[in-house]
Design a protein around this motif. Structure first.
Motif, PDB file in Angstrom:
ATOM      1  N   LEU A  71      34.832  31.452 -10.598  1.00 37.28           N
ATOM      2  CA  LEU A  71      34.956  31.184  -9.165  1.00 37.28           C
ATOM      3  C   LEU A  71      34.787  29.703  -8.872  1.00 37.28           C
ATOM      4  CD1 LEU A  71      32.972  34.122  -7.519  1.00 37.28           C
ATOM      5  CD2 LEU A  71      35.424  33.694  -7.344  1.00 37.28           C
ATOM      6  N   ALA A  72      33.738  29.107  -9.455  1.00 36.41           N
ATOM      7  CA  ALA A  72      33.456  27.698  -9.205  1.00 36.41           C
ATOM      8  C   ALA A  72      34.602  26.811  -9.673  1.00 36.41           C
ATOM      9  CB  ALA A  72      32.153  27.294  -9.895  1.00 36.41           C
ATOM     10  N   THR A  73      35.187  27.158 -10.814  1.00 34.83           N
ATOM     11  CA  THR A  73      36.303  26.377 -11.348  1.00 34.83           C
ATOM     12  C   THR A  73      37.525  26.462 -10.447  1.00 34.83           C
ATOM     13  OG1 THR A  73      35.498  26.781 -13.602  1.00 34.83           O
ATOM     14  CG2 THR A  73      37.765  26.034 -13.372  1.00 34.83           C
ATOM     15  N   SER A  74      37.697  27.595  -9.773  1.00 34.96           N
ATOM     16  CA  SER A  74      38.871  27.798  -8.918  1.00 34.96           C
ATOM     17  C   SER A  74      38.692  27.210  -7.529  1.00 34.96           C
ATOM     18  CB  SER A  74      39.171  29.299  -8.801  1.00 34.96           C
ATOM     19  OG  SER A  74      39.454  29.844 -10.072  1.00 34.96           O
ATOM     20  N   MET A  75      37.467  26.806  -7.184  1.00 33.05           N
ATOM     21  CA  MET A  75      37.194  26.271  -5.850  1.00 33.05           C
ATOM     22  C   MET A  75      37.302  24.751  -5.841  1.00 33.05           C
ATOM     23  SD  MET A  75      33.876  28.590  -4.808  1.00 33.05           S
ATOM     24  CE  MET A  75      33.606  27.663  -3.291  1.00 33.05           C
ATOM     25  N   ASP A  76      37.662  24.204  -4.699  1.00 26.50           N
ATOM     26  CA  ASP A  76      37.616  22.761  -4.478  1.00 26.50           C
ATOM     27  C   ASP A  76      36.274  22.457  -3.824  1.00 26.50           C
ATOM     28  OD1 ASP A  76      37.874  20.125  -3.899  1.00 26.50           O
ATOM     29  OD2 ASP A  76      39.609  20.340  -2.576  1.00 26.50           O
ATOM     30  N   LEU A  77      35.291  22.089  -4.635  1.00 26.17           N
ATOM     31  CA  LEU A  77      33.930  21.905  -4.128  1.00 26.17           C
ATOM     32  C   LEU A  77      33.767  20.606  -3.336  1.00 26.17           C
ATOM     33  CD1 LEU A  77      31.866  23.286  -7.142  1.00 26.17           C
ATOM     34  CD2 LEU A  77      32.319  24.370  -4.946  1.00 26.17           C
ATOM     35  N   LYS A  78      34.858  19.830  -3.188  1.00 23.31           N
ATOM     36  CA  LYS A  78      34.828  18.698  -2.272  1.00 23.31           C
ATOM     37  C   LYS A  78      35.115  19.145  -0.838  1.00 23.31           C
ATOM     38  CE  LYS A  78      36.056  15.085  -5.588  1.00 23.31           C
ATOM     39  NZ  LYS A  78      37.003  13.988  -5.926  1.00 23.31           N
ATOM     40  N   ARG A  79      35.681  20.339  -0.717  1.00 21.48           N
ATOM     41  CA  ARG A  79      36.010  20.876   0.613  1.00 21.48           C
ATOM     42  C   ARG A  79      35.249  22.169   0.915  1.00 21.48           C
ATOM     43  NH1 ARG A  79      40.770  19.292   2.900  1.00 21.48           N
ATOM     44  NH2 ARG A  79      41.065  21.387   3.755  1.00 21.48           N
ATOM     45  N   SER A  80      34.699  22.795  -0.116  1.00 18.11           N
ATOM     46  CA  SER A  80      34.058  24.094   0.045  1.00 18.11           C
ATOM     47  C   SER A  80      32.632  24.053  -0.487  1.00 18.11           C
ATOM     48  CB  SER A  80      34.851  25.182  -0.689  1.00 18.11           C
ATOM     49  OG  SER A  80      36.179  25.222  -0.230  1.00 18.11           O
ATOM     50  N   VAL A  81      31.879  25.091  -0.155  1.00 22.77           N
ATOM     51  CA  VAL A  81      30.504  25.243  -0.627  1.00 22.77           C
ATOM     52  C   VAL A  81      30.373  26.594  -1.309  1.00 22.77           C
ATOM     53  CG1 VAL A  81      28.074  25.448   0.042  1.00 22.77           C
ATOM     54  CG2 VAL A  81      29.543  23.765   1.164  1.00 22.77           C
ATOM     55  N   LEU A  82      29.763  26.598  -2.477  1.00 24.14           N
ATOM     56  CA  LEU A  82      29.500  27.830  -3.212  1.00 24.14           C
ATOM     57  C   LEU A  82      28.016  28.148  -3.110  1.00 24.14           C
ATOM     58  CD1 LEU A  82      30.293  30.103  -5.222  1.00 24.14           C
ATOM     59  CD2 LEU A  82      29.845  28.469  -7.068  1.00 24.14           C
TER      60      LEU A  82
END
Length: 241
Positions: A71-82
């Motif tokens: 999941l973390a790899t598929s997310m853009d953590l510059k725009r989203s929060v996990l």
């Protein structure tokens, strides 16, 4: 009724969690949701059946760790929060429901561009909904009794003041309702005064004053709700005794 789409499984175990993750990754790719809830169940199932000290429990945790990595790899953590949370822990012999530390205390992980790194004090379960609402730019849920953990987020002075004043508005309202419902009277006038001055400070752009007074109103309301709750409980115990 506000959900754009959903996917449920009727079983629990690794096969079910694998299907959940496959759909979650598809949702991330196709829908780019504002909010996505992913519930992995095999760790809980293994804890009930085998206990927290079992190899089955450890293997379930490792598999879920790999799913979270996907999941973390598929997310853009510059725009989203996990955010990663758990409802409870398990005893070595299996199950839960007591007041043991391993049952009550679970990990909390939050990562993203606007999340401040580092270890924090205890995060209450009741803090989760207000914090998620703040990240979404939504109002704090009307019945929430926890606090939005703005200390974990990178926010400017204006945004911080606005969010704290909004949270204070919500907390004072629910505080008065709660105290009235258990027969403990309204909140003190000091809290109401701090709340009014915080609003005024926000209007004249005195953001530091608005933040401090709103934070104080929230803290005092929480304290008075806690004291009222203890007083009511003690009164009922005295009557039974």
């Amino acid at each position: 009724e506000l959900l754009y789409t959903r996917y449920y499984v009727t079983t629990e175990g690794n096969a079910a969690d694998k299907l959940v993750i496959e759909h979650a990754l598809r949702f991330l790719d196709e829908f780019r949701p504002n909010f996505l809830l992913v519930h992995l169940r095999q760790v809980d199932a293994a804890g009930h059946k085998y206990g927290a000290s079992s190899s089955e429990y450890q293997q379930a945790a490792l598999r879920c760790d790999d799913y979270i990595r996907q999941l973390a790899t598929s997310m853009d953590l510059k725009r989203s929060v996990l955010i990663i949370v758990s409802s409870h822990g398990h005893l070595d012999q299996g199950g839960h429901g007591g007041d043991e530390a391993e049952v009550l205390n679970t990990p909390f992980v939050m990562v993203g561009e606007n999340v401040l790194s580092g270890n924090r004090d205890v995060v209450l379960q009741t803090d989760l909904a207000p914090t998620i609402a703040t990240l979404l730019g939504a109002p704090v849920p009307s019945t929430a009794q926890g606090n939005a953990r703005l200390d974990m987020l990178r926010t400017g002075s204006v945004d911080k003041a606005q969010k704290w004043v909004a949270m204070a508005n919500q907390r004072v309202r629910i505080g008065n309702i709660y105290l009235y419902s258990i027969g403990q009277g309204p909140l003190s006038e000091t809290i109401e005064g701090d709340m009014l001055v915080a609003r005024s400070s926000l209007q004249v752009r005195n953001y530091e004053s608005a933040y401090e007074l709103a934070r104080l109103a929230v803290e005092q309301t929480n304290q008075e709700m806690q004291l009222a709750r203890h007083s009511r409980i003690q009164h009922e115990r005295d009557r039974r005794a």
